[in-house]
Design a protein around this motif. Structure first.
Motif, mmCIF file in Angstrom:
data_model
loop_
_atom_site.group_PDB
_atom_site.id
_atom_site.type_symbol
_atom_site.label_atom_id
_atom_site.label_comp_id
_atom_site.label_asym_id
_atom_site.label_seq_id
_atom_site.Cartn_x
_atom_site.Cartn_y
_atom_site.Cartn_z
ATOM 1 N N ALA A 38 -0.738 -6.563 31.910
ATOM 2 C CA ALA A 38 -0.538 -6.281 30.492
ATOM 3 C C ALA A 38 0.839 -5.656 30.311
ATOM 4 N N THR A 39 1.525 -6.033 29.271
ATOM 5 C CA THR A 39 2.930 -5.658 29.134
ATOM 6 C C THR A 39 3.139 -4.164 28.904
ATOM 7 N N GLY A 64 7.049 5.293 31.032
ATOM 8 C CA GLY A 64 8.277 5.930 30.573
ATOM 9 C C GLY A 64 9.382 4.981 30.178
ATOM 10 N N MET A 65 9.226 3.671 30.456
ATOM 11 C CA MET A 65 10.272 2.719 30.091
ATOM 12 C C MET A 65 10.132 2.333 28.632
ATOM 13 N N GLU A 66 11.230 2.341 27.910
ATOM 14 C CA GLU A 66 11.249 1.981 26.502
ATOM 15 C C GLU A 66 11.119 0.457 26.363
ATOM 16 N N PRO A 67 10.047 -0.042 25.753
ATOM 17 C CA PRO A 67 9.824 -1.488 25.699
ATOM 18 C C PRO A 67 10.814 -2.237 24.821
ATOM 19 N N HIS A 68 11.431 -1.545 23.851
ATOM 20 C CA HIS A 68 12.346 -2.227 22.942
ATOM 21 C C HIS A 68 13.578 -2.776 23.661
ATOM 22 N N SER A 69 13.981 -2.125 24.732
ATOM 23 C CA SER A 69 15.194 -2.554 25.437
ATOM 24 C C SER A 69 14.891 -3.174 26.795
ATOM 25 N N PHE A 70 13.632 -3.480 27.051
ATOM 26 C CA PHE A 70 13.233 -4.024 28.352
ATOM 27 C C PHE A 70 13.746 -5.450 28.537
ATOM 28 N N GLU A 71 14.195 -5.747 29.742
ATOM 29 C CA GLU A 71 14.515 -7.111 30.140
ATOM 30 C C GLU A 71 13.795 -7.391 31.447
ATOM 31 N N ASP A 76 9.216 -8.910 38.186
ATOM 32 C CA ASP A 76 8.208 -8.891 37.130
ATOM 33 C C ASP A 76 7.592 -10.281 36.965
ATOM 34 N N ILE A 77 8.437 -11.294 37.023
ATOM 35 C CA ILE A 77 7.948 -12.658 36.842
ATOM 36 C C ILE A 77 7.090 -13.082 38.022
ATOM 37 N N ALA A 97 8.371 -12.565 26.407
ATOM 38 C CA ALA A 97 7.107 -12.967 27.039
ATOM 39 C C ALA A 97 7.115 -14.444 27.410
ATOM 40 N N GLY A 98 7.640 -15.274 26.536
ATOM 41 C CA GLY A 98 7.689 -16.701 26.826
ATOM 42 C C GLY A 98 8.529 -17.018 28.049
ATOM 43 N N GLU A 99 9.612 -16.281 28.212
ATOM 44 C CA GLU A 99 10.474 -16.477 29.375
ATOM 45 C C GLU A 99 9.742 -16.127 30.664
#
Length: 318
Positions: A38-39, A64-71, A76-77, A97-99
């Motif tokens: 889950a993201t 603690g990671m800010e999701p707005h700036s996540f890459e 992760d993939i 998410a699609g990527e």
């Protein structure tokens, strides 16, 4: 170019991992349990509660990671490629998410958009948005507010969507998933009732927030006026003119309390407080939690109960 190279690397890593994926999944899920990635915290919490002990649920973003700036990173993939279910909140919050799904390249992966059936608001809808254009573009570039879990009726729909996906993937435990979802949905409904009851008795109805525009759904649900210093994304610092407008509003309305948020530098709220004499209270958007809170087992409902306590204090509710 770097992104293309990274994607190629991901595909290579995924192909290498494919030969031992079955063993990796068994090790991760344990005893044939489903593995769910889950993201961010809300969908992690919903999936964890619904799945019970029939799945291992892991959160993609580190605490603690800010999701707005996540890459997403190659690892992760690869992690998603090994999962049975991949759950994300919505395409506006996680446009990447699609990527990840494409990079995972797994035909057996169940992809769950938890926002299916939920009602989205445009950024700024249902609330005054100080210094912002209501058409301001959101995460997905379409001007939608991604923080839909802060309307607890949306949260209930998200729980049901996750439960249905788990039941479809693991029909032997369908009744358990649906029962867990029903019990948790009842808790969210009771939380919604408490918010509605307590926030109907407030001396002021303005929530002035020194953070990013995260609480539009909450304000819309309970008839509050909501002002934020930042836009939907907190990447851009508020301008001096915006800060001056917020200070002016605090003084004009005689607000005694303003709000800050988790994991965001509190300087903006502190500046407004210093200029007006207002005190600062916390509102938690539940995008993510700190590692300390994660280790303590903090819950979504617990965070929302604390928000209600601080809203009652800040809005001077009877």
């Amino acid at each position: 170019m770097r992104r293309i190279v990274a994607i190629m690397l991901v595909l290579m890593l995924t192909a290498i991992a494919a030969g031992c994926r079955k063993q990796a999944e068994q090790a991760a899920g344990g005893g044939g349990r489903l593995l769910v990635v889950a993201t961010i915290f809300p969908v992690y919490e919903f999936a964890r509660v619904v799945a019970g002990d029939k799945a291992e649920v892991v959160m993609l973003l580190p605490p603690g990671m800010e999701p707005h700036s996540f890459e997403p990173r190659p690892e992760d993939i690869v992690r998603v490629s090994r999962a049975d279910l991949f759950v994300y909140t919505n395409r506006y919050m996680e446009p990447w998410a699609g990527e990840i799904v494409k990079g995972a390249g797994s035909s057996r992966l169940t992809v769950v958009d938890a926002s299916r059936g939920a009602k989205f608001l445009k950024a700024g809808d249902g609330a005054r948005h100080a210094g912002h254009d209501d058409g301001e573009r959101g995460h997905g570039g379409e001007g939608m507010d991604p923080h839909l879990w802060l309307d607890f009726t949306n949260a209930q729909l998200m729980v049901d969507t996750i439960a249905a996906a788990l039941a479809d993937r693991d029909p032997a435990n369908r009744s358990l998933y649906l029962a867990n979802a029903a019990a948790y949905r009842a808790k969210l409904a009771e939380l919604d009732d408490r918010y509605r009851t307590w926030l109907a008795t407030c001396a002021t109805r303005t929530v002035l927030h020194g953070g990013h525009f995260a609480f539009g759904y909450l304000a819309n649900r309970y008839g509050l006026r909501y002002e934020s210093a930042y836009a939907v994304s907190a990447d851009a610092e508020p301008t001096p003119a915006k800060l001056a407008a917020l200070v002016k509003q605090v003084r004009a309305e005689g607000l005694k309390h303003i709000y800050t948020e988790e994991l965001l530098d509190p300087r903006t709220a502190e500046t407004i407080a210093r200029e007006t004499g207002a005190s600062i209270l916390m509102l938690h958007g539940a995008h993510t939690v700190s590692k300390t809170d994660m280790d303590k087992g903090v819950t979504f409902i617990g965070l929302m109960e604390k928000n209600l306590e601080n809203l009652r204090k800040g809005l001077q509710c009877r």
